[in-house]
Write an enzyme that holds these catalytic residues in place. Sequence first.
Site, PDB file in Angstrom:
ATOM      1  N   ASP A  32       0.798  -1.129   0.024  1.00 26.24           N
ATOM      2  CA  ASP A  32       0.001  -0.092  -0.053  1.00 26.24           C
ATOM      3  C   ASP A  32       0.845   1.059   0.043  1.00 26.24           C
ATOM      4  OD1 ASP A  32      -2.241   1.796   0.666  1.00 26.24           O
ATOM      5  OD2 ASP A  32      -3.180   0.265   1.040  1.00 26.24           O
ATOM      6  N   ASP A  57       3.571   1.564  -4.641  1.00 30.62           N
ATOM      7  CA  ASP A  57       2.792   2.272  -5.309  1.00 30.62           C
ATOM      8  C   ASP A  57       2.451   1.251  -6.605  1.00 30.62           C
ATOM      9  OD1 ASP A  57       1.388   3.586  -7.459  1.00 30.62           O
ATOM     10  OD2 ASP A  57       2.829   5.182  -7.412  1.00 30.62           O
ATOM     11  N   VAL A  58       1.323   0.584  -6.755  1.00 26.05           N
ATOM     12  CA  VAL A  58       0.981  -0.472  -7.529  1.00 26.05           C
ATOM     13  C   VAL A  58       0.729   0.035  -9.090  1.00 26.05           C
ATOM     14  CG1 VAL A  58      -0.587  -1.864  -6.006  1.00 26.05           C
ATOM     15  CG2 VAL A  58      -1.530  -0.167  -7.397  1.00 26.05           C
ATOM     16  N   TYR A 153     -13.715   6.335 -13.898  1.00 24.92           N
ATOM     17  CA  TYR A 153     -13.672   5.389 -12.736  1.00 24.92           C
ATOM     18  C   TYR A 153     -14.431   4.151 -13.559  1.00 24.92           C
ATOM     19  CZ  TYR A 153     -14.384   2.758  -8.717  1.00 24.92           C
ATOM     20  OH  TYR A 153     -14.395   1.748  -7.520  1.00 24.92           O
ATOM     21  N   LYS A 157     -12.762   0.284 -14.529  1.00 26.26           N
ATOM     22  CA  LYS A 157     -13.440  -1.216 -13.826  1.00 26.26           C
ATOM     23  C   LYS A 157     -13.827  -1.983 -14.842  1.00 26.26           C
ATOM     24  CE  LYS A 157     -12.501  -0.167  -9.408  1.00 26.26           C
ATOM     25  NZ  LYS A 157     -11.457  -1.002  -8.729  1.00 26.26           N
ATOM     26  N   THR A 188     -16.689   2.376   3.198  1.00 30.37           N
ATOM     27  CA  THR A 188     -15.101   2.381   3.525  1.00 30.37           C
ATOM     28  C   THR A 188     -14.722   3.985   3.452  1.00 30.37           C
ATOM     29  OG1 THR A 188     -14.596   2.393   1.007  1.00 30.37           O
ATOM     30  CG2 THR A 188     -14.625   0.174   2.065  1.00 30.37           C
TER      31      THR A 188
HETATM   32  P1  NAI Z   1     -10.028   2.582   0.591  1.00 29.61           P
HETATM   33  O1  NAI Z   1      -9.635   3.894  -0.107  1.00 29.61           O
HETATM   34  O2  NAI Z   1     -10.612   2.373   1.875  1.00 29.61           O
HETATM   35  O3  NAI Z   1      -8.937   1.682   0.181  1.00 29.61           O
HETATM   36  C1  NAI Z   1      -8.157   1.826  -0.980  1.00 29.61           C
HETATM   37  C2  NAI Z   1      -6.696   1.270  -0.510  1.00 29.61           C
HETATM   38  O4  NAI Z   1      -5.832   1.464  -1.765  1.00 29.61           O
HETATM   39  C3  NAI Z   1      -6.278   2.346   0.405  1.00 29.61           C
HETATM   40  O5  NAI Z   1      -5.288   1.858   1.554  1.00 29.61           O
HETATM   41  C4  NAI Z   1      -5.010   3.220  -0.307  1.00 29.61           C
HETATM   42  O6  NAI Z   1      -3.838   3.744   0.095  1.00 29.61           O
HETATM   43  C5  NAI Z   1      -4.673   2.117  -1.492  1.00 29.61           C
HETATM   44  N1  NAI Z   1      -3.919   2.684  -2.616  1.00 29.61           N
HETATM   45  C6  NAI Z   1      -4.596   3.728  -3.225  1.00 29.61           C
HETATM   46  N2  NAI Z   1      -3.729   4.033  -4.243  1.00 29.61           N
HETATM   47  C7  NAI Z   1      -2.580   2.971  -4.012  1.00 29.61           C
HETATM   48  C8  NAI Z   1      -1.444   2.806  -5.052  1.00 29.61           C
HETATM   49  N3  NAI Z   1      -1.199   3.667  -5.990  1.00 29.61           N
HETATM   50  N4  NAI Z   1      -0.475   1.842  -4.653  1.00 29.61           N
HETATM   51  C9  NAI Z   1      -0.971   0.888  -3.656  1.00 29.61           C
HETATM   52  N5  NAI Z   1      -2.005   1.087  -2.881  1.00 29.61           N
HETATM   53  C10 NAI Z   1      -3.090   2.355  -3.173  1.00 29.61           C
HETATM   54  O7  NAI Z   1     -10.978   2.108  -0.562  1.00 29.61           O
HETATM   55  P2  NAI Z   1     -11.847   0.709  -0.617  1.00 29.61           P
HETATM   56  O8  NAI Z   1     -13.555   1.472  -0.774  1.00 29.61           O
HETATM   57  O9  NAI Z   1     -11.643  -0.215   0.161  1.00 29.61           O
HETATM   58  O10 NAI Z   1     -11.879   0.294  -2.330  1.00 29.61           O
HETATM   59  C11 NAI Z   1     -11.145  -1.026  -2.462  1.00 29.61           C
HETATM   60  C12 NAI Z   1     -11.359  -1.283  -3.816  1.00 29.61           C
HETATM   61  O11 NAI Z   1     -12.900  -1.539  -3.966  1.00 29.61           O
HETATM   62  C13 NAI Z   1     -10.930  -0.247  -4.898  1.00 29.61           C
HETATM   63  O12 NAI Z   1     -10.511  -0.850  -6.162  1.00 29.61           O
HETATM   64  C14 NAI Z   1     -12.427   0.255  -5.195  1.00 29.61           C
HETATM   65  O13 NAI Z   1     -12.412   0.713  -6.301  1.00 29.61           O
HETATM   66  C15 NAI Z   1     -13.163  -0.736  -5.073  1.00 29.61           C
HETATM   67  N6  NAI Z   1     -14.565  -0.490  -4.907  1.00 29.61           N
HETATM   68  C16 NAI Z   1     -15.115  -0.019  -3.885  1.00 29.61           C
HETATM   69  C17 NAI Z   1     -16.339   0.499  -3.684  1.00 29.61           C
HETATM   70  C18 NAI Z   1     -16.815   1.288  -2.420  1.00 29.61           C
HETATM   71  O14 NAI Z   1     -17.981   1.765  -2.343  1.00 29.61           O
HETATM   72  N7  NAI Z   1     -15.935   1.598  -1.429  1.00 29.61           N
HETATM   73  C19 NAI Z   1     -17.418   0.154  -4.582  1.00 29.61           C
HETATM   74  C20 NAI Z   1     -16.771  -0.564  -5.799  1.00 29.61           C
HETATM   75  C21 NAI Z   1     -15.526  -0.828  -5.738  1.00 29.61           C
END
Ligand code: NAI
Length: 253
Positions: A32, A57-58, A153, A157, A188
């Site tokens: 992360d 950084d992915v 976005y 996806k 989240t």
């Molecule tokens: P979040 O923001 O709570 O967690 C995302 C994590 O990814 C964070 O820890 C962040 O630091 C990390 N991150 C961001 N950029 C990064 C990078 N360049 N390299 C490494 N890590 C990085 O978000 P959440 O909600 O847990 O999202 C997780 C996944 O679920 C994402 O792919 C998001 O698009 C997807 N998602 C989320 C939804 C929602 O309603 N929360 C709905 C549908 C999909």
Amino acid sequence: MKAAVVTGGGSGIGKRTVERLLEEGWTVWSLDVCDPIIAEPAEALSAGSRFRFHHCDVGDSDSVEAAFTAIKSVTRKIDALVCSAGVARVGLLEEISPDQVDLMMDVNLKGPWLSIRGALSLLRHGSSVSDPARVVIVGSIGGIRPKMGNGFYSATKAAVHALTGVLAVELASSGIVVNAVAPGTVDTPMMSSLLQGSTPPSYRSSGESPLGRIAQPDDIADVILFYLSDAAKYVNGTVLPVDGGTRAAFIKR
Ligand code: NAI
């Protein structure tokens, strides 16, 4: 003992997945960009050396390579890769900037591609078509049902859902299956910042599902853990909506 790498393991869905895997006795590497103190789940203390955090950084190939080089210095095999890292920048065509578009491409689409590439030798090692290693990508219901204000976005996806199918076929003979979950609205930090931030009025979250609530991270982690379980070893190339029926209700209307 099974081992997994989880990208975006510092928050939200990724963090809950890390916690659940640690509870089930897995060894987990969390990759992360966030602060490792924030990233550390409560279960990490009791899990001791079964939890490792790497700043990564992915979307950056050097960063991903460095993280997997470090992981390969301690293990030759992992059983699973969960790609949860993601970013959402929302708005209509003129409301989001080219830089924001680049960021979403890098993290949401290139990120899983680079991570799977980086993890490949670890996933291949010791896996077979009858007991395959698992890759789970966190997509989005937006990639199945895009909506106004969420356009780019959703496009990233949809692309990552396509990548899921392509890699599922490409990697099957190597003993690796690839699947995706497509969550609806999940409670989240990402969703909170979209709802509380300076989000353009054009953006609206899908909100409550027909089940009368939004998802909790556990609802998504449950399905990710299913994909990592013995029960799912013949499941390959699927994109499973985990949205409480939001999409189904949309189709009905
Ligand atoms: P979040 O923001 O709570 O967690 C995302 C994590 O990814 C964070 O820890 C962040 O630091 C990390 N991150 C961001 N950029 C990064 C990078 N360049 N390299 C490494 N890590 C990085 O978000 P959440 O909600 O847990 O999202 C997780 C996944 O679920 C994402 O792919 C998001 O698009 C997807 N998602 C989320 C939804 C929602 O309603 N929360 C709905 C549908 C999909």
